[in-house]
Design an enzyme around this catalytic site. Sequence first.
Site, short mmCIF file in Angstrom:
data_model
loop_
_atom_site.label_atom_id
_atom_site.label_comp_id
_atom_site.label_asym_id
_atom_site.label_seq_id
_atom_site.Cartn_x
_atom_site.Cartn_y
_atom_site.Cartn_z
CG ASP A 405 3.50 6.08 -4.96
OD1 ASP A 405 4.51 6.77 -5.17
OD2 ASP A 405 2.96 6.01 -3.83
CD GLU A 408 10.34 6.64 -6.84
OE1 GLU A 408 9.56 7.55 -7.11
OE2 GLU A 408 10.01 5.60 -6.24
CG ASP A 483 5.88 10.42 -0.34
OD1 ASP A 483 4.83 10.59 -0.97
OD2 ASP A 483 6.39 9.30 -0.13
#
Length: 800
Positions: A405, A408, A483
Amino acid sequence: MIINTQLENKGNLFPGKVLSFYQDVDKIYFKTENGVILQITIIRGSVIRFRYATDNNFENDFSYAISNEGARGYSKLEVGDYENHYKIKTKKIVIEISKSDLRTSIFDISGKVICNDDWGFHWEQSYEYGGNIVKMSKSAPQGECYYGLGDKATHLNLKGKRFENWATDQYAFGKDQDPLYKSVPFYIGMYEERAYGIFFDNTFKTFFDFCNERRNVTSFWAHGGEMNYYFFYGPDMQDVITRYTDLTGKPELPPLWALGYHQCKWSYYPESKVREITQKFRELQIPCDAIYLDIDYMDGFRCFTWNKDYFPDPKKMVSELEEDGFKTVVIIDPGIKVDDDYWVYKEALDKDYFCKRADGPYMRGKVWPGECYFPDFTNPEVRKWWSGLFKEIIDDIGVKGVWNDMNEPAVMEVPSKTFPNDVRHNYDGNFCSHRKAHNIYGTQMARATYEGVKKYAYPKRPFIITRSAYSGAQRYTSSWTGDNVASWEHLWIANIQAQRMSMSGMSFTGSDIGGFAEHPTGELYTRWIQLGVFHPFCRTHSSGDHGNQEPWTFGEEVIEVTKKYVELRYQLLPYLYTMFWEYAEYGIPMLKPLVLFDQYDLQTHYRTDEFIFGNQILVCPVQESNSKGRRMYIPRGNWYNYWTKEYITGGMERWVDADIDIIPMFIKEGALIPKYPVQQYVGEKEIKVLKLEAYFKLGAKEVSKVYEDAQDGYDYMKGRYSLRTFTVTGKEKEVIIQQHKDGTFITEYDTIEFEFIGLPFTIKEVEVDNVIVDLRSVQSSENDTILGIPKDFKEIHVIG
């Protein structure tokens, strides 16, 4: 040329007149008077690479996206020199290159235009960063449609829209918000029912404009790097996608448990809470294969540690969960806490493995642990080191999957939400700034994680899930859409995202069922679970801030409907596993939007809701509250309503009843749908019978396949698999089923149970491999349309 002059005055530069060309085996080079070189590489007869250099200079040819295992080679290549253009001809397409300005036109063999340059390649110099901003524009005939680009929260057809690819942490993103977590610079164009694809393999920030700025022009550009794109010709859309997936890489088969139902929340802790949740699943008999641990399982959010107050003996807990059929999946983020007493931090610091700013200091950013440094996953040494960190979690403790997670990479409390542009990366020896490495950072983290989990899970298969991804990430990892929000709009978005990801080579994707942010109503959760069980990755996940999101928190009715659909997913596991085998073997998308299923039906080009699960099951979620049904488009052909067994003709929109416990589902006539008995988890039961639901079709032969193996491990790569290919022919008084079997794997079951649906006759006789058998010996006493046949038959005749 007047247009070019005007554009040059605005800073755009264009190729000049071609001075020379030469061929080097599969590469053809064209050089212009102003230093532009076009390199055209024939990958396959229908896959062509276009690569442009300025100043007579190509960059080092390196890509993280391209697989070394993809198909290469062609049977025909002719290069011709004509008065105004050059012509390249393969068995599939013809390319013309203008001598005056290097613009290209691509035709099929019959001479029909597939794709034309508009302005073609142009560029402007980047004064701020150096290098070029590289651009390409293509003519867009009226009626052309566009699909793909991975994870975009918008209408399936991209016509009229503009997009940006820059992996971004977008908590609670909204419809049409862009960019999101992934960068997949691949799109499919379709005109007059002929499909082509373009993959712009450039990891800088890229943009795509589908007739938004100029009505008849599609363009794409990047803030650095080269104009380097691959062209794929179909004409079938599925062939475009399979060729792109072959080029960027196909996945291994996952362990079968990874295709089961998974339960997750931010966060399940302490250990007693984890056990409470898993025990409740077993008590209610809702099948579940995996339980996830979010960041709170760690000691102060330090990766590769355990909070001993919450989890005093993780090895014992993981082992006992596994005995009850639960695989444990843990989260690992890229941010490593700055802490001199933290062994991971100290190792990376000693080895100089963290990313640095341009002037030398380490890249420091705030994430969950507080101040963090970040490993440079574009450095092969760092990836090797990172993979070694999984030994304790996987080999010793027994965790079965890892969830990446915040990769990015996400950084808190800064406007950009990520690293500054001046951060430096190794990029496998092609040293660069974060402008180039940003979009592939998450994929390289997932790659390093995959290599570590695979090493220590062996001889079992690894399971990885990532939030951020670039083209080619499917070789290493599954994915989810980030999300999202507990809203009806997000249910619609999730449906489209999963379809689009499948069209973009990344089939192993799902959404957070029920929504991550906020709390769904029981009705919304019910409708979402009905959709989620038909996504390749199936997981409920929530933030926990707004209440619990386990099925039982919504009441008895939701429990029953959840149980019904999760049980259906487990029954359909052999169907789903066969879908995944086709994806892993041939690159065939696991979910097919209607336009992919039948691009020759104009009615499908703008449909968003309906999709084909695999090859033979039509699904259409209910996406509005208080609905007792919905209108949906049934594709051309004949179908059976899964719930009522009603036989209907497609090619039209129709109303379908769908109370709260029903999602509209239709089965293609002629299909054989394989089913296992309901299990609480994969491997709970011995599979004593393979059930095949046989949906009658009068006329031409229909083919169905069932792929099986040991459900984990790598013996399938050595031929230890079972692939059954069934050919079904329906007649007015007879059904003929032929079976061809490949592979050496011996299944547990000895009997295949056929349940015939829609038979126009009463079964009076059964012939197995040219021998008439006693009908009572094969016919079910409860239902005379159910026949039990020895599994290795070659041909059966069911006669009325």
